[in-house]
Structures are given as structure tokens and as C-alpha cells.
Design a protein around this motif. Structure first.
Motif, mmCIF file in Angstrom:
data_model
loop_
_atom_site.group_PDB
_atom_site.id
_atom_site.type_symbol
_atom_site.label_atom_id
_atom_site.label_comp_id
_atom_site.label_asym_id
_atom_site.label_seq_id
_atom_site.Cartn_x
_atom_site.Cartn_y
_atom_site.Cartn_z
ATOM 1 N N LEU A 191 0.733 -1.245 0.196
ATOM 2 C CA LEU A 191 -0.046 -0.174 -0.039
ATOM 3 C C LEU A 191 0.870 1.378 -0.017
ATOM 4 C CD1 LEU A 191 -2.565 -0.926 2.768
ATOM 5 C CD2 LEU A 191 -3.016 -0.824 -0.071
ATOM 6 N N THR A 192 2.191 1.123 0.222
ATOM 7 C CA THR A 192 2.932 2.309 0.512
ATOM 8 C C THR A 192 4.162 2.366 -0.339
ATOM 9 O OG1 THR A 192 4.251 1.322 2.510
ATOM 10 C CG2 THR A 192 2.142 2.363 2.974
ATOM 11 N N PHE A 236 5.798 3.152 -3.134
ATOM 12 C CA PHE A 236 5.830 3.832 -4.546
ATOM 13 C C PHE A 236 7.398 3.829 -5.097
ATOM 14 C CE2 PHE A 236 2.259 5.433 -2.565
ATOM 15 C CZ PHE A 236 1.240 5.697 -3.440
ATOM 16 N N GLY A 237 7.666 4.037 -6.272
ATOM 17 C CA GLY A 237 8.913 4.311 -6.754
ATOM 18 C C GLY A 237 9.704 3.333 -7.487
ATOM 19 N N GLY A 238 9.036 1.966 -7.932
ATOM 20 C CA GLY A 238 9.773 1.198 -8.683
ATOM 21 C C GLY A 238 10.698 0.291 -7.955
ATOM 22 N N PRO A 239 11.150 -0.645 -8.707
ATOM 23 C CA PRO A 239 11.827 -1.868 -7.994
ATOM 24 C C PRO A 239 12.969 -1.496 -7.188
ATOM 25 C CG PRO A 239 12.049 -2.093 -10.373
ATOM 26 C CD PRO A 239 11.004 -0.921 -10.010
ATOM 27 N N ILE A 240 13.808 -0.459 -7.449
ATOM 28 C CA ILE A 240 14.947 0.127 -6.798
ATOM 29 C C ILE A 240 14.313 0.485 -5.407
ATOM 30 C CG2 ILE A 240 16.817 1.258 -6.471
ATOM 31 C CD1 ILE A 240 17.167 -1.176 -8.500
ATOM 32 N N ALA A 241 13.226 1.259 -5.458
ATOM 33 C CA ALA A 241 12.695 1.938 -4.180
ATOM 34 C C ALA A 241 12.136 0.795 -3.277
ATOM 35 C CB ALA A 241 11.736 2.805 -4.604
ATOM 36 N N HIS A 242 11.434 -0.173 -4.082
ATOM 37 C CA HIS A 242 10.877 -1.238 -3.152
ATOM 38 C C HIS A 242 12.030 -2.059 -2.383
ATOM 39 C CE1 HIS A 242 7.720 -1.588 -6.627
ATOM 40 N NE2 HIS A 242 7.526 -0.479 -5.915
ATOM 41 N N LEU A 243 13.114 -2.108 -2.903
ATOM 42 C CA LEU A 243 14.284 -2.896 -2.274
ATOM 43 C C LEU A 243 14.630 -2.155 -1.080
ATOM 44 C CD1 LEU A 243 16.239 -4.297 -5.330
ATOM 45 C CD2 LEU A 243 14.651 -5.682 -3.969
ATOM 46 N N GLY A 244 14.562 -0.878 -1.334
ATOM 47 C CA GLY A 244 15.018 0.122 -0.119
ATOM 48 C C GLY A 244 13.775 -0.078 1.204
ATOM 49 N N TYR A 245 12.785 -0.098 0.719
ATOM 50 C CA TYR A 245 11.461 -0.214 1.682
ATOM 51 C C TYR A 245 11.687 -1.579 2.291
ATOM 52 C CZ TYR A 245 9.058 3.892 -0.357
ATOM 53 O OH TYR A 245 8.541 4.920 -0.754
ATOM 54 N N PHE A 246 12.028 -2.760 1.578
ATOM 55 C CA PHE A 246 12.119 -4.012 2.073
ATOM 56 C C PHE A 246 13.265 -4.093 3.024
ATOM 57 C CE2 PHE A 246 10.381 -6.505 -1.831
ATOM 58 C CZ PHE A 246 9.245 -6.105 -1.356
ATOM 59 N N ARG A 247 14.356 -3.446 2.944
ATOM 60 C CA ARG A 247 15.578 -3.372 3.654
ATOM 61 C C ARG A 247 15.099 -2.612 5.112
ATOM 62 N NH1 ARG A 247 19.336 0.391 4.830
ATOM 63 N NH2 ARG A 247 21.285 -0.406 5.577
#
Length: 407
Positions: free
Chosen positions: A30-31, A33-44
Motif C-alpha cells: 500500500l505504501t 511507490f517508486g519502482g523496484p529499486i525503491a521497493h528493495l529499499g523499503y524491504f530493507r
């Protein structure tokens, strides 16, 4: 778990429930945004630093694996994290929770897009097509800097452009990737970029082998079965499966692959395709959920919710199959210099494929005059110089499209 005596980073399954995994990834879905590179940052931030599901070294190894393989990198990392935390149900929970929020929004948009009439509605559609130009241009620029840093890889990217121009459709793109990989074996060997860390996953070699066999059986068998059965449903599944199986280098690369499958076949119009792609930039979660929009607007049937379901499952399935297939063999294979050279060449080729798609269909379909070009350039500057989030740039483009249509 890290074995300090051997240097192996061993990642063990268990420690959580599928419900916990679902709740955690729903928040991310739900939160993010920003594409796969940003997603990997959120996961970390969420799973490594805050929840401590694994250590930094283990996460770095997992990211390296996902970037080596075809498929949606961030979704593959999420799937693997769910598997490690909650077993097979945890893997499915992670995928569903991270994927469904944006997929549902795009399906609803697909149903509502047809109702967009009048100058305001058509202006919004125009803006969404124009913002796609800026976003794909940003992706090409960033990927070229990272994946084509030398003359050899820049030349491979140029060769890929020439191949897809001469051989239209999916055949040209497969040929470009294969040529890039072969060229990489000879031109892209670099011991300074060698991978030395170890990685161990709790997946048996037998299960991995079965997953790999299924991956290739579907890739080569689905076209034959769909043609023999004259089934539109199987043809749709085959088209999206093939697109998902050939994506190297990031979610944006799925754009030319899907365009070759659904636009050139006449299932989806250029305008529908680019409108949906623009809308996909405004939602969180993986860009691959663009497939849900395409499945909804497909013609002939199956379309609607059934088409969305077929497209969504088919586009994600190959990435997960090859992830499960490679995991048991990954530690030894990825350290081979030839394997790393092959992937450098393949990644350079996908830059060329995406660059060709930037011109046709993205630029040629959206930029029909100086006003459209000025809006696209403004969106590009917002993304590159101002580092504006994609969803905000989408809103600016939609407003600009309405202004262009009414002035």
C-alpha cells in the motif's frame, strides 16, 4: 543465520506465520511507490533493519540473486522473504499482499477508463500517455549508466536496438537478449566485478530441478498447445508468461515485451496500452501489475476480471519458477566468470530493447506536437532534476494533458 567459521550466510525457513507475512507485505504493497529499486529499499528498512528477518549480508545476497534472474526483481525478493519467514504459504502471502493493492486499483481504472469522455477525460488520457515518455526515458537513462558503463556494453545495447528494429515483435527481443548474452561471454569478462560471498537457501536440488523443467516446458510448450487448441485463454496466458520470462534488468523492460505481445496482435490498442502504463506509475507495488490492466481491457475474451487474473498470474509465474529453480544451484553458478559475463551482456541488450521502445511505441504515440513534447520534457526534468515521486509527476502530466486539450 551466519556461520562465522565458514563465511557462509545460511538463511533458514521459519519463525513466522503466513498471516504475519501477509500483514507486513500488505503495508508495503500500500505504501511502496517508486519502482523496484525503491521497493528493495523499503524491504530493507522494514524487514532487515526494523523486523530483523535476516541480516544485511543475507539480504544483499538475495537482492543479487533477483537481479541476476529474469522476472520482477522486487517481487522475487518479496516472494523469497515470505518463503523464508513463513514457508510456502508465506511466499504466496507475500506475493498476494504486495501485488493485489495496485492490481485492484488498475483493474478499477481499466473499467473506468472507457468512461473517460469529453475534454477533461481525454486530456487525462493524453497526460498519462505523455508521462510514460518521461518515465521510460528516465529508466533508459538510469539503466544505461549502470548497465552500459563501457564501450563493449554500449555496443551490445546498440546492436540490440538494430536487432529489434529489423526483427519486430517478441522474436526480435528474444534474439537481442540471446545475442547480447553471447557477446557478453567474449566482451564482458571482468574479474574486478567478481562475486565471492556464499549463499545457501533451504530448497532441495530436486525441487529446483522440477521448477526449472516446468519453467522451460511452459515457455516452449505453451505456444504449441495454445495453437493446437485454438484457445484464446491459453494464448493470453502464453503471451504474458513469455513476457514475464524474458524480463531482465527491471520492471520497465516488460513494456516492450508486453507491447509486442498484446498491441501488435491487436488485442489492445496503442492508446489503451500507454494510458494504462501511465496509470501504473501512480500506484504503489510492482510495475508488473500493469498486466492486470491489460488483461481487463483485452479483446477478444477472456477479458475483465478473468482476463486480469490470467494475465497477472501468467506474468509473475515464470519469475517465481526460475527463482525456485536456481536457488539450490546459485551459490556455485553465480561465481563463475562466464556466467557473470553472460549476464552483463544480456543486461546491456535489454537497455537497447527499452531504448527502442522509448521511440516506438512510447514517443511516436504520445508526442504529436510541440505542446506534448514540452509537457513530456517538463515531466522528465521533474523526475531527473527535482527527484519528484512518480505519482506526483503523473498528476502533473494529467493536469497538463487537460490543459493542452482545453486551451
Amino acid at each position: 543465520m551466519t556461520d562465522t567459521t565458514t563465511g557462509h550466510h545460511e538463511i533458514k525457513t521459519g519463525g513466522g506465520s503466513a498471516g504475519e507475512v501477509f500483514a507486513t507485505f500488505l503495508k508495503l504493497g500500500l505504501t511502496s511507490f517508486g519502482g523496484p529499486i525503491a521497493h528493495l529499499g523499503y524491504f530493507r528498512d522494514e524487514l532487515v533493519l526494523r523486523r530483523k528477518w535476516m541480516d544485511e549480508n543475507g539480504y544483499a545476497d538475495l537482492v543479487a540473486l533477483s537481479q541476476f534472474l529474469p522476472g520482477p526483481a522486487s517481487s522475487q525478493v518479496g516472494f523469497a522473504l515470505g518463503l523464508l519467514r513463513g514457508g510456502p504459504l508465506g511466499a504466496l502471502a507475500a506475493w498476494a499482499a504486495f501485488t493485489l493493492p495496485s492490481a485492484i486499483v488498475l483493474v478499477l481504472f481499466a473499467y473506468g477508463a472507457a468512461a473517460f469522455g469529453g475534454p477533461v477525460g481525454s486530456g487525462i488520457v493524453t497526460g498519462l500517455k505523455i508521462v510514460a515518455v518521461a518515465i521510460v526515458a528516465q529508466a533508459v537513462w538510469g539503466m544505461a549508466r549502470n548497465l552500459c558503463p563501457d564501450r563493449a556494453r554500449a555496443t551490445i545495447a546498440l546492436a540490440a536496438v538494430l536487432i529489434v528494429v529489423l526483427l519486430a515483435g517478441a522474436i526480435g527481443q528474444v534474439a537481442a537478449i540471446a545475442t547480447g548474452a553471447a557477446a557478453g561471454l567474449f566482451l564482458c569478462r571482468n574479474r574486478h566485478e567478481a562475486i565471492t560471498r556464499h549463499i545457501d537457501f533451504p530448497v532441495s536440488r530436486m525441487f529446483g530441478a522440477v521448477s526449472l523443467v516446468l519453467f522451460f516446458a511452459l515457455l516452449f510448450g505453451l505456444p504449441v498447445i495454445a495453437a493446437a487448441a485454438s484457445s484464446q485463454g491459453l494464448s493470453v496466458f502464453d503471451a504474458f508468461y513469455r513476457a514475464g520470462a524474458l524480463v531482465f534488468g527491471g520492471g520497465h523492460v516488460v513494456l516492450p515485451l508486453l507491447e509486442a505481445e498484446v498491441v501488435r496482435s491487436g488485442w489492445v490498442s496503442h492508446d489503451q496500452f500507454l494510458t494504462g502504463y501511465g496509470a501504473a506509475q501512480a500506484v504503489p507495488g510492482p510495475l508488473f501489475t500493469f498486466a492486470a490492466y491489460l488483461g481487463t481491457v483485452l479483446g477478444p475474451k477472456p477479458d475483465g476480471l478473468i482476463g486480469a487474473g490470467i494475465a497477472l498470474i501468467a506474468v509473475f509465474l515464470p519469475g517465481f519458477l526460475i527463482l525456485l529453480g536456481i536457488i539450490p544451484f546459485w551459490d556455485g553458478f553465480r561465481k563463475r566468470e562466464s556466467a557473470q559475463a553472460l549476464m552483463r551482456g544480456a543486461n546491456a541488450a535489454v537497455v537497447g530493447i527499452l531504448g527502442a521502445a522509448l521511440y516506438d511505441p512510447v514517443f511516436t504515440s504520445a508526442i504529436v506536437g510541440p505542446r506534448q513534447f514540452a509537457l513530456a520534457l517538463s515531466c522528465f526534468v521533474l523526475l531527473m532534476a527535482w527527484k519528484a515521486p512518480p505519482w506526483l509527476v503523473v498528476l502533473v502530466a494529467a493536469a497538463g494533458g487537460v490543459l493542452i486539450g482545453t486551451v
